[in-house]
Design a protein around this motif. Sequence first.
Motif, PDB file in Angstrom:
ATOM      1  N   GLN A   1      -2.636   6.930  -9.998  1.00  0.00           N
ATOM      2  CA  GLN A   1      -3.225   8.269  -9.952  1.00  0.00           C
ATOM      3  C   GLN A   1      -2.687   9.045  -8.746  1.00  0.00           C
ATOM      4  OE1 GLN A   1      -7.478   8.100  -9.933  1.00  0.00           O
ATOM      5  NE2 GLN A   1      -7.730  10.315  -9.739  1.00  0.00           N
ATOM      6  N   ALA A   2      -2.611   8.382  -7.584  1.00  0.00           N
ATOM      7  CA  ALA A   2      -2.142   9.041  -6.358  1.00  0.00           C
ATOM      8  C   ALA A   2      -0.659   9.399  -6.452  1.00  0.00           C
ATOM      9  CB  ALA A   2      -2.385   8.133  -5.158  1.00  0.00           C
ATOM     10  N   ILE A   3       0.137   8.531  -7.058  1.00  0.00           N
ATOM     11  CA  ILE A   3       1.579   8.788  -7.209  1.00  0.00           C
ATOM     12  C   ILE A   3       1.799  10.002  -8.110  1.00  0.00           C
ATOM     13  CG2 ILE A   3       3.737   7.865  -8.170  1.00  0.00           C
ATOM     14  CD1 ILE A   3       2.638   5.030  -7.330  1.00  0.00           C
ATOM     15  N   GLU A   4       1.089  10.038  -9.227  1.00  0.00           N
ATOM     16  CA  GLU A   4       1.233  11.145 -10.177  1.00  0.00           C
ATOM     17  C   GLU A   4       0.654  12.443  -9.610  1.00  0.00           C
ATOM     18  OE1 GLU A   4      -0.488   9.338 -13.638  1.00  0.00           O
ATOM     19  OE2 GLU A   4       1.350   8.191 -14.046  1.00  0.00           O
ATOM     20  N   ALA A   5      -0.394  12.337  -8.790  1.00  0.00           N
ATOM     21  CA  ALA A   5      -0.971  13.522  -8.146  1.00  0.00           C
ATOM     22  C   ALA A   5       0.015  14.144  -7.145  1.00  0.00           C
ATOM     23  CB  ALA A   5      -2.264  13.150  -7.427  1.00  0.00           C
ATOM     24  N   ALA A   6       0.861  13.277  -6.523  1.00  0.00           N
ATOM     25  CA  ALA A   6       1.856  13.760  -5.559  1.00  0.00           C
ATOM     26  C   ALA A   6       3.113  14.256  -6.279  1.00  0.00           C
ATOM     27  CB  ALA A   6       2.204  12.649  -4.589  1.00  0.00           C
ATOM     28  N   GLY A   7       3.121  14.171  -7.628  1.00  0.00           N
ATOM     29  CA  GLY A   7       4.263  14.653  -8.412  1.00  0.00           C
ATOM     30  C   GLY A   7       5.304  13.582  -8.680  1.00  0.00           C
ATOM     31  N   GLY A   8       4.947  12.317  -8.422  1.00  0.00           N
ATOM     32  CA  GLY A   8       5.885  11.220  -8.626  1.00  0.00           C
ATOM     33  C   GLY A   8       5.712  10.542  -9.976  1.00  0.00           C
TER      34      GLY A   8
ATOM     35  N   ASN B   1       0.826  -1.204   0.000  1.00  0.00           N
ATOM     36  CA  ASN B   1       0.000   0.000   0.000  1.00  0.00           C
ATOM     37  C   ASN B   1       0.864   1.258   0.000  1.00  0.00           C
ATOM     38  OD1 ASN B   1      -2.852  -0.556  -0.077  1.00  0.00           O
ATOM     39  ND2 ASN B   1      -2.571  -1.619   1.871  1.00  0.00           N
ATOM     40  N   LEU B   2       0.295   2.342  -0.511  1.00  0.00           N
ATOM     41  CA  LEU B   2       1.004   3.627  -0.551  1.00  0.00           C
ATOM     42  C   LEU B   2       1.332   4.138   0.853  1.00  0.00           C
ATOM     43  CD1 LEU B   2      -0.949   5.458  -3.391  1.00  0.00           C
ATOM     44  CD2 LEU B   2       1.348   4.507  -3.521  1.00  0.00           C
ATOM     45  N   GLU B   3       0.457   3.839   1.820  1.00  0.00           N
ATOM     46  CA  GLU B   3       0.703   4.293   3.195  1.00  0.00           C
ATOM     47  C   GLU B   3       1.980   3.696   3.769  1.00  0.00           C
ATOM     48  OE1 GLU B   3      -2.658   3.203   5.609  1.00  0.00           O
ATOM     49  OE2 GLU B   3      -2.434   1.073   5.180  1.00  0.00           O
ATOM     50  N   LYS B   4       2.308   2.455   3.352  1.00  0.00           N
ATOM     51  CA  LYS B   4       3.534   1.800   3.804  1.00  0.00           C
ATOM     52  C   LYS B   4       4.757   2.547   3.265  1.00  0.00           C
ATOM     53  CE  LYS B   4       5.073  -1.655   6.184  1.00  0.00           C
ATOM     54  NZ  LYS B   4       4.851  -1.619   7.628  1.00  0.00           N
ATOM     55  N   LEU B   5       4.678   2.955   1.999  1.00  0.00           N
ATOM     56  CA  LEU B   5       5.773   3.714   1.386  1.00  0.00           C
ATOM     57  C   LEU B   5       5.913   5.083   2.058  1.00  0.00           C
ATOM     58  CD1 LEU B   5       5.173   2.864  -2.376  1.00  0.00           C
ATOM     59  CD2 LEU B   5       6.893   1.880  -0.864  1.00  0.00           C
ATOM     60  N   GLN B   6       4.776   5.692   2.410  1.00  0.00           N
ATOM     61  CA  GLN B   6       4.792   6.997   3.087  1.00  0.00           C
ATOM     62  C   GLN B   6       5.454   6.875   4.460  1.00  0.00           C
ATOM     63  OE1 GLN B   6       3.952  10.008   1.808  1.00  0.00           O
ATOM     64  NE2 GLN B   6       4.666  10.898   3.716  1.00  0.00           N
ATOM     65  N   GLU B   7       5.177   5.769   5.171  1.00  0.00           N
ATOM     66  CA  GLU B   7       5.816   5.515   6.477  1.00  0.00           C
ATOM     67  C   GLU B   7       7.329   5.448   6.340  1.00  0.00           C
ATOM     68  OE1 GLU B   7       4.326   2.038   8.550  1.00  0.00           O
ATOM     69  OE2 GLU B   7       2.260   2.696   8.243  1.00  0.00           O
TER      70      GLU B   7
ATOM     71  N   GLU C   1      -2.516   7.324   1.998  1.00  0.00           N
ATOM     72  CA  GLU C   1      -2.245   8.600   1.343  1.00  0.00           C
ATOM     73  C   GLU C   1      -0.753   8.751   1.122  1.00  0.00           C
ATOM     74  OE1 GLU C   1      -3.254  13.341   2.041  1.00  0.00           O
ATOM     75  OE2 GLU C   1      -3.755  11.875   3.589  1.00  0.00           O
ATOM     76  N   LEU C   2      -0.378   9.244  -0.039  1.00  0.00           N
ATOM     77  CA  LEU C   2       1.030   9.471  -0.361  1.00  0.00           C
ATOM     78  C   LEU C   2       1.251  10.967  -0.542  1.00  0.00           C
ATOM     79  CD1 LEU C   2       3.744   8.003  -1.071  1.00  0.00           C
ATOM     80  CD2 LEU C   2       3.080   8.236  -3.442  1.00  0.00           C
ATOM     81  N   LYS C   3       2.142  11.546   0.302  1.00  0.00           N
ATOM     82  CA  LYS C   3       2.427  12.979   0.225  1.00  0.00           C
ATOM     83  C   LYS C   3       3.749  13.234  -0.480  1.00  0.00           C
ATOM     84  CE  LYS C   3       0.091  13.394   4.617  1.00  0.00           C
ATOM     85  NZ  LYS C   3       0.399  12.985   5.967  1.00  0.00           N
TER      86      LYS C   3
ATOM     87  N   VAL D   1       9.144   6.819   4.025  1.00  0.00           N
ATOM     88  CA  VAL D   1       9.646   8.159   3.713  1.00  0.00           C
ATOM     89  C   VAL D   1       9.780   8.964   5.007  1.00  0.00           C
ATOM     90  CG1 VAL D   1       9.066  10.356   2.599  1.00  0.00           C
ATOM     91  CG2 VAL D   1       8.778   8.216   1.354  1.00  0.00           C
ATOM     92  N   GLU D   2       8.773   8.855   5.878  1.00  0.00           N
ATOM     93  CA  GLU D   2       8.784   9.598   7.144  1.00  0.00           C
ATOM     94  C   GLU D   2       9.893   9.121   8.074  1.00  0.00           C
ATOM     95  OE1 GLU D   2       4.750   9.155   8.474  1.00  0.00           O
ATOM     96  OE2 GLU D   2       3.996  10.486   6.894  1.00  0.00           O
ATOM     97  N   LYS D   3      10.199   7.815   8.031  1.00  0.00           N
ATOM     98  CA  LYS D   3      11.313   7.270   8.826  1.00  0.00           C
ATOM     99  C   LYS D   3      12.664   7.696   8.252  1.00  0.00           C
ATOM    100  CE  LYS D   3       9.249   2.939  10.407  1.00  0.00           C
ATOM    101  NZ  LYS D   3       9.292   1.491  10.195  1.00  0.00           N
ATOM    102  N   GLY D   4      12.681   8.030   6.968  1.00  0.00           N
ATOM    103  CA  GLY D   4      13.927   8.420   6.317  1.00  0.00           C
ATOM    104  C   GLY D   4      14.638   7.248   5.662  1.00  0.00           C
ATOM    105  N   THR D   5      13.943   6.123   5.551  1.00  0.00           N
ATOM    106  CA  THR D   5      14.542   4.930   4.945  1.00  0.00           C
ATOM    107  C   THR D   5      14.663   5.074   3.442  1.00  0.00           C
ATOM    108  OG1 THR D   5      13.141   3.791   6.554  1.00  0.00           O
ATOM    109  CG2 THR D   5      14.524   2.420   5.190  1.00  0.00           C
ATOM    110  N   ILE D   6      13.649   5.702   2.823  1.00  0.00           N
ATOM    111  CA  ILE D   6      13.712   5.949   1.381  1.00  0.00           C
ATOM    112  C   ILE D   6      13.599   7.453   1.121  1.00  0.00           C
ATOM    113  CG2 ILE D   6      12.910   3.695   0.600  1.00  0.00           C
ATOM    114  CD1 ILE D   6      10.104   4.755   0.380  1.00  0.00           C
TER     115      ILE D   6
END
Length: 150
Positions: free
Chosen positions: A138-145, A79-85, A120-122, A87-92
């Motif tokens: 759609q969510a990835i491209e909406a976040a500019g990715g 899920n995108l929320e896992k990727l967001q987590e 949600e992906l920010k 990012v917040e940890k600084g792993t990716i």
Amino acid sequence: MNLSNLTPAEGAVNKAGKIIGRGQGSGKGGTATRGHKGAKSRSGYSKKIGFEGGQMPLQRRVPKFGFTNINRKEYQGINLEKLQELVEKGTIKDVVTFETLIENRLVRKNDLVKILGGGELKATLKISAHKFTASAKQAIEAAGGEAISL
């Protein structure tokens, strides 16, 4: 020392296994404790897995139905929320590759990866995976990715 803690001397009690099939004088001769006739009395006997003494075995009593598609491809969903987590940890940081997912133990090296749109992906991420759901793309491209299919 009293009666409750008496034990035999070390090495004094070492009962050997039952000695069988060494003549009638031993008391365990003749059939060698195997009884008379039947499969268990024969040499080379081994019980088959699921054998129920001649009764119809469970795996043959239970009805079979359906089939397994040998060409099915199993995808490991992320899920995108896992990727967001992560990012917040600084792993990716900004690029998510298959190797990155393996390092973070989200997938194994032989898995196929599908990015799902849950959460949600920010962050702006460039994500490489085998498949994407429409909502995830759609969510990835909406976040500019960018969503790159392998």
